[in-house]
Design a protein around this motif. Sequence first.
Motif, PDB file in Angstrom:
ATOM      1  N   MET A  75     -14.413  24.791  -7.759  1.00  0.00           N
ATOM      2  CA  MET A  75     -14.211  23.678  -6.851  1.00  0.00           C
ATOM      3  C   MET A  75     -15.422  23.596  -5.920  1.00  0.00           C
ATOM      4  O   MET A  75     -15.867  24.611  -5.403  1.00  0.00           O
ATOM      5  CB  MET A  75     -12.931  23.903  -6.051  1.00  0.00           C
ATOM      6  N   ARG A  76     -15.907  22.381  -5.772  1.00  0.00           N
ATOM      7  CA  ARG A  76     -17.089  22.162  -4.931  1.00  0.00           C
ATOM      8  C   ARG A  76     -16.726  21.352  -3.700  1.00  0.00           C
ATOM      9  O   ARG A  76     -15.917  20.436  -3.776  1.00  0.00           O
ATOM     10  CB  ARG A  76     -18.112  21.382  -5.741  1.00  0.00           C
ATOM     11  N   VAL A  77     -17.332  21.689  -2.573  1.00  0.00           N
ATOM     12  CA  VAL A  77     -17.154  20.934  -1.335  1.00  0.00           C
ATOM     13  C   VAL A  77     -18.465  20.205  -1.055  1.00  0.00           C
ATOM     14  O   VAL A  77     -19.543  20.808  -1.099  1.00  0.00           O
ATOM     15  CB  VAL A  77     -16.788  21.873  -0.162  1.00  0.00           C
ATOM     16  N   LEU A  78     -18.354  18.895  -0.812  1.00  0.00           N
ATOM     17  CA  LEU A  78     -19.533  18.074  -0.550  1.00  0.00           C
ATOM     18  C   LEU A  78     -19.675  17.796   0.939  1.00  0.00           C
ATOM     19  O   LEU A  78     -18.690  17.492   1.612  1.00  0.00           O
ATOM     20  CB  LEU A  78     -19.415  16.735  -1.286  1.00  0.00           C
ATOM     21  N   LYS A  79     -20.878  17.876   1.430  1.00  0.00           N
ATOM     22  CA  LYS A  79     -21.171  17.466   2.797  1.00  0.00           C
ATOM     23  C   LYS A  79     -21.375  15.952   2.795  1.00  0.00           C
ATOM     24  O   LYS A  79     -21.514  15.325   1.748  1.00  0.00           O
ATOM     25  CB  LYS A  79     -22.434  18.184   3.298  1.00  0.00           C
ATOM     26  N   ILE A  80     -21.404  15.371   3.973  1.00  0.00           N
ATOM     27  CA  ILE A  80     -21.464  13.910   4.099  1.00  0.00           C
ATOM     28  C   ILE A  80     -22.649  13.310   3.344  1.00  0.00           C
ATOM     29  O   ILE A  80     -22.521  12.261   2.720  1.00  0.00           O
ATOM     30  CB  ILE A  80     -21.447  13.474   5.589  1.00  0.00           C
ATOM     31  N   ARG A  81     -23.785  13.953   3.371  1.00  0.00           N
ATOM     32  CA  ARG A  81     -24.971  13.416   2.694  1.00  0.00           C
ATOM     33  C   ARG A  81     -24.713  13.217   1.197  1.00  0.00           C
ATOM     34  O   ARG A  81     -25.076  12.198   0.617  1.00  0.00           O
ATOM     35  CB  ARG A  81     -26.169  14.337   2.907  1.00  0.00           C
ATOM     36  N   GLU A  82     -24.060  14.204   0.580  1.00  0.00           N
ATOM     37  CA  GLU A  82     -23.750  14.104  -0.845  1.00  0.00           C
ATOM     38  C   GLU A  82     -22.695  13.026  -1.107  1.00  0.00           C
ATOM     39  O   GLU A  82     -22.765  12.318  -2.110  1.00  0.00           O
ATOM     40  CB  GLU A  82     -23.252  15.445  -1.375  1.00  0.00           C
ATOM     41  N   VAL A  83     -21.722  12.904  -0.203  1.00  0.00           N
ATOM     42  CA  VAL A  83     -20.689  11.869  -0.346  1.00  0.00           C
ATOM     43  C   VAL A  83     -21.325  10.481  -0.251  1.00  0.00           C
ATOM     44  O   VAL A  83     -21.001   9.584  -1.031  1.00  0.00           O
ATOM     45  CB  VAL A  83     -19.576  12.050   0.707  1.00  0.00           C
ATOM     46  N   LEU A  84     -22.247  10.315   0.671  1.00  0.00           N
ATOM     47  CA  LEU A  84     -22.957   9.035   0.821  1.00  0.00           C
ATOM     48  C   LEU A  84     -23.695   8.682  -0.464  1.00  0.00           C
ATOM     49  O   LEU A  84     -23.636   7.543  -0.933  1.00  0.00           O
ATOM     50  CB  LEU A  84     -23.940   9.096   1.994  1.00  0.00           C
ATOM     51  N   LEU A  85     -24.403   9.638  -1.027  1.00  0.00           N
ATOM     52  CA  LEU A  85     -25.159   9.405  -2.264  1.00  0.00           C
ATOM     53  C   LEU A  85     -24.230   9.111  -3.442  1.00  0.00           C
ATOM     54  O   LEU A  85     -24.493   8.224  -4.248  1.00  0.00           O
ATOM     55  CB  LEU A  85     -26.043  10.604  -2.586  1.00  0.00           C
ATOM     56  N   LYS A  86     -23.141   9.864  -3.536  1.00  0.00           N
ATOM     57  CA  LYS A  86     -22.238   9.742  -4.673  1.00  0.00           C
ATOM     58  C   LYS A  86     -21.477   8.415  -4.665  1.00  0.00           C
ATOM     59  O   LYS A  86     -21.212   7.853  -5.716  1.00  0.00           O
ATOM     60  CB  LYS A  86     -21.265  10.921  -4.664  1.00  0.00           C
ATOM     61  N   THR A  87     -21.148   7.915  -3.474  1.00  0.00           N
ATOM     62  CA  THR A  87     -20.337   6.698  -3.376  1.00  0.00           C
ATOM     63  C   THR A  87     -21.157   5.444  -3.104  1.00  0.00           C
ATOM     64  O   THR A  87     -20.641   4.337  -3.264  1.00  0.00           O
ATOM     65  CB  THR A  87     -19.302   6.824  -2.250  1.00  0.00           C
ATOM     66  N   SER A  88     -22.367   5.591  -2.650  1.00  0.00           N
ATOM     67  CA  SER A  88     -23.218   4.472  -2.218  1.00  0.00           C
ATOM     68  C   SER A  88     -22.640   3.725  -1.023  1.00  0.00           C
ATOM     69  O   SER A  88     -22.956   2.566  -0.789  1.00  0.00           O
ATOM     70  CB  SER A  88     -23.482   3.491  -3.369  1.00  0.00           C
ATOM     71  N   LEU A  89     -21.783   4.399  -0.273  1.00  0.00           N
ATOM     72  CA  LEU A  89     -21.237   3.833   0.956  1.00  0.00           C
ATOM     73  C   LEU A  89     -21.992   4.392   2.148  1.00  0.00           C
ATOM     74  O   LEU A  89     -22.634   5.440   2.049  1.00  0.00           O
ATOM     75  CB  LEU A  89     -19.755   4.203   1.094  1.00  0.00           C
ATOM     76  N   GLY A  90     -21.882   3.719   3.267  1.00  0.00           N
ATOM     77  CA  GLY A  90     -22.443   4.222   4.505  1.00  0.00           C
ATOM     78  C   GLY A  90     -21.433   5.094   5.232  1.00  0.00           C
ATOM     79  O   GLY A  90     -20.232   5.057   4.949  1.00  0.00           O
ATOM     80  N   LYS A  91     -21.914   5.858   6.177  1.00  0.00           N
ATOM     81  CA  LYS A  91     -21.059   6.769   6.933  1.00  0.00           C
ATOM     82  C   LYS A  91     -19.953   6.014   7.673  1.00  0.00           C
ATOM     83  O   LYS A  91     -18.793   6.428   7.653  1.00  0.00           O
ATOM     84  CB  LYS A  91     -21.929   7.557   7.922  1.00  0.00           C
ATOM     85  N   THR A  92     -20.294   4.900   8.290  1.00  0.00           N
ATOM     86  CA  THR A  92     -19.303   4.104   9.017  1.00  0.00           C
ATOM     87  C   THR A  92     -18.229   3.584   8.072  1.00  0.00           C
ATOM     88  O   THR A  92     -17.037   3.618   8.405  1.00  0.00           O
ATOM     89  CB  THR A  92     -19.988   2.931   9.746  1.00  0.00           C
ATOM     90  N   ALA A  93     -18.624   3.130   6.892  1.00  0.00           N
ATOM     91  CA  ALA A  93     -17.666   2.622   5.908  1.00  0.00           C
ATOM     92  C   ALA A  93     -16.729   3.726   5.441  1.00  0.00           C
ATOM     93  O   ALA A  93     -15.514   3.506   5.301  1.00  0.00           O
ATOM     94  CB  ALA A  93     -18.402   2.010   4.717  1.00  0.00           C
ATOM     95  N   ILE A  94     -17.253   4.909   5.217  1.00  0.00           N
ATOM     96  CA  ILE A  94     -16.423   6.030   4.774  1.00  0.00           C
ATOM     97  C   ILE A  94     -15.364   6.357   5.827  1.00  0.00           C
ATOM     98  O   ILE A  94     -14.180   6.475   5.512  1.00  0.00           O
ATOM     99  CB  ILE A  94     -17.287   7.264   4.449  1.00  0.00           C
ATOM    100  N   TYR A  95     -15.777   6.468   7.077  1.00  0.00           N
ATOM    101  CA  TYR A  95     -14.811   6.804   8.125  1.00  0.00           C
ATOM    102  C   TYR A  95     -13.818   5.674   8.367  1.00  0.00           C
ATOM    103  O   TYR A  95     -12.653   5.940   8.693  1.00  0.00           O
ATOM    104  CB  TYR A  95     -15.533   7.245   9.399  1.00  0.00           C
TER     105      TYR A  95
END
Length: 63
Positions: free
Chosen positions: A1-21
Motif C-alpha cells: 500500500m502506498r501513501v501519496l503526498k499532495i504533490r503526487e495527488v495533484l499530478l495523478k488527478t490533474s486537479l489543483g489543490k483548491t479543487a481537491i479540498y
Amino acid sequence: MRVLKIREVLLKTSLGKTAIYALIKTSNFPKPISLGVRSVGWIEAEIDAWILEKIGLRDRPSK
C-alpha cells in the motif's frame, strides 16, 4: 500500500489543490490520512478508484 503526498495527488488527478479540498469537503474525493502534526497523505488505491469511477461515469451511456 502506498501513501501519496499532495504533490503526487495533484499530478495523478490533474486537479489543483483548491479543487481537491473542495471535493473533499463535499465528500466527492477520498479524505487524506494524518501522517503527523502537519502532514497528510492519500491512499493511492483510493485515488485510483476515484479516477476509475470518473472513467465509468464518462463511459456510461447517456439517456
